[in-house]
Motif scaffolding. Structure first.
Motif, mmCIF file in Angstrom:
data_model
loop_
_atom_site.group_PDB
_atom_site.id
_atom_site.type_symbol
_atom_site.label_atom_id
_atom_site.label_comp_id
_atom_site.label_asym_id
_atom_site.label_seq_id
_atom_site.Cartn_x
_atom_site.Cartn_y
_atom_site.Cartn_z
ATOM 1 N N GLU A 182 0.858 -1.179 0.203
ATOM 2 C CA GLU A 182 0.184 0.049 -0.168
ATOM 3 C C GLU A 182 0.853 1.099 -0.060
ATOM 4 O O GLU A 182 0.452 2.162 -0.687
ATOM 5 C CB GLU A 182 -0.869 0.027 1.170
ATOM 6 C CG GLU A 182 -1.899 -1.111 1.248
ATOM 7 C CD GLU A 182 -3.022 -0.966 0.127
ATOM 8 O OE1 GLU A 182 -3.122 0.106 -0.655
ATOM 9 O OE2 GLU A 182 -3.472 -2.018 -0.360
ATOM 10 N N LEU A 183 2.007 1.377 0.619
ATOM 11 C CA LEU A 183 2.642 2.716 0.763
ATOM 12 C C LEU A 183 3.457 2.806 -0.628
ATOM 13 O O LEU A 183 3.731 4.047 -0.985
ATOM 14 C CB LEU A 183 3.913 2.262 1.966
ATOM 15 C CG LEU A 183 3.503 2.750 3.087
ATOM 16 C CD1 LEU A 183 4.445 2.266 4.316
ATOM 17 C CD2 LEU A 183 2.991 4.144 3.354
ATOM 18 N N ARG B 283 0.357 3.411 -3.290
ATOM 19 C CA ARG B 283 0.418 4.620 -2.484
ATOM 20 C C ARG B 283 -0.881 5.456 -1.919
ATOM 21 O O ARG B 283 -1.445 6.284 -2.080
ATOM 22 C CB ARG B 283 0.988 6.076 -3.628
ATOM 23 C CG ARG B 283 2.263 5.543 -3.873
ATOM 24 C CD ARG B 283 3.030 6.608 -4.691
ATOM 25 N NE ARG B 283 4.540 6.719 -4.699
ATOM 26 C CZ ARG B 283 4.992 6.280 -5.848
ATOM 27 N NH1 ARG B 283 4.445 6.222 -6.865
ATOM 28 N NH2 ARG B 283 6.453 6.094 -6.200
ATOM 29 N N TYR C 93 -2.435 5.988 1.083
ATOM 30 C CA TYR C 93 -1.810 6.346 2.513
ATOM 31 C C TYR C 93 -2.966 5.850 3.423
ATOM 32 O O TYR C 93 -2.702 5.856 4.513
ATOM 33 C CB TYR C 93 -1.423 7.907 2.610
ATOM 34 C CG TYR C 93 -0.115 7.797 1.467
ATOM 35 C CD1 TYR C 93 0.984 6.938 1.608
ATOM 36 C CD2 TYR C 93 -0.353 8.595 0.466
ATOM 37 C CE1 TYR C 93 2.041 7.081 0.545
ATOM 38 C CE2 TYR C 93 1.030 8.948 -0.325
ATOM 39 C CZ TYR C 93 1.978 7.926 -0.349
ATOM 40 O OH TYR C 93 2.938 8.064 -1.061
ATOM 41 N N ALA D 217 -2.647 2.353 4.205
ATOM 42 C CA ALA D 217 -1.288 2.076 4.779
ATOM 43 C C ALA D 217 -1.610 2.429 6.424
ATOM 44 O O ALA D 217 -1.210 1.752 7.098
ATOM 45 C CB ALA D 217 -0.242 2.835 4.178
ATOM 46 N N ARG D 218 -2.203 3.543 6.668
ATOM 47 C CA ARG D 218 -2.241 3.934 7.783
ATOM 48 C C ARG D 218 -3.285 3.003 8.813
ATOM 49 O O ARG D 218 -2.921 2.555 9.861
ATOM 50 C CB ARG D 218 -3.110 5.368 8.193
ATOM 51 C CG ARG D 218 -3.125 6.094 9.265
ATOM 52 C CD ARG D 218 -3.705 7.333 9.360
ATOM 53 N NE ARG D 218 -2.919 8.327 8.544
ATOM 54 C CZ ARG D 218 -3.286 9.095 7.523
ATOM 55 N NH1 ARG D 218 -4.406 8.888 6.924
ATOM 56 N NH2 ARG D 218 -2.378 9.795 6.923
ATOM 57 N N TYR E 247 -1.144 -0.100 9.318
ATOM 58 C CA TYR E 247 -0.055 0.279 10.365
ATOM 59 C C TYR E 247 -0.774 0.168 11.719
ATOM 60 O O TYR E 247 -0.139 -0.248 12.764
ATOM 61 C CB TYR E 247 0.578 1.637 10.182
ATOM 62 C CG TYR E 247 1.481 2.239 11.230
ATOM 63 C CD1 TYR E 247 2.775 1.454 11.351
ATOM 64 C CD2 TYR E 247 1.305 2.967 12.126
ATOM 65 C CE1 TYR E 247 3.877 1.733 12.323
ATOM 66 C CE2 TYR E 247 2.012 3.434 13.339
ATOM 67 C CZ TYR E 247 3.552 2.598 13.195
ATOM 68 O OH TYR E 247 4.174 2.824 14.241
#
Length: 85
Positions: free
Chosen positions: A62-63, A67, A69, A72-73, A76
């Protein structure tokens, strides 16, 4: 074969189909990620560690590839929560 292993094989098959019939950097990267996640699922690691490693693979995808984000957040945050357990 457990349910999780079967689901992971289906994801790998879908990624392989997309990579073969619609080759693009994103589809080829997804195939690589799903292959790594399949290897993780078939390892002898505890389930918690498998989940962390598979999420780590998703985070990198994803990062650096899509891309995305926001996704990705979220991944995480999931990894952070798993590490605190």
């Amino acid at each position: 074969m457990t349910n999780k292993e079967f689901e992971q094989r289906v994801k790998l098959t879908n990624a392989a189909t997309n990579a073969f019939f619609f080759p693009s950097p994103e589809n080829i990267s997804k195939l690589s990620v799903e292959a790594a996640k399949t290897n993780i699922e078939h390892s002898n690691l505890p389930d918690r560690e498998k989940e962390i490693l598979k999420s780590w693979q998703d985070l990198g995808y994803e990062l650096f590839i899509t891309r995305n984000y926001d996704m990705a957040r979220a991944i995480y945050t999931k990894i952070s929560g798993l590490l605190k357990q």
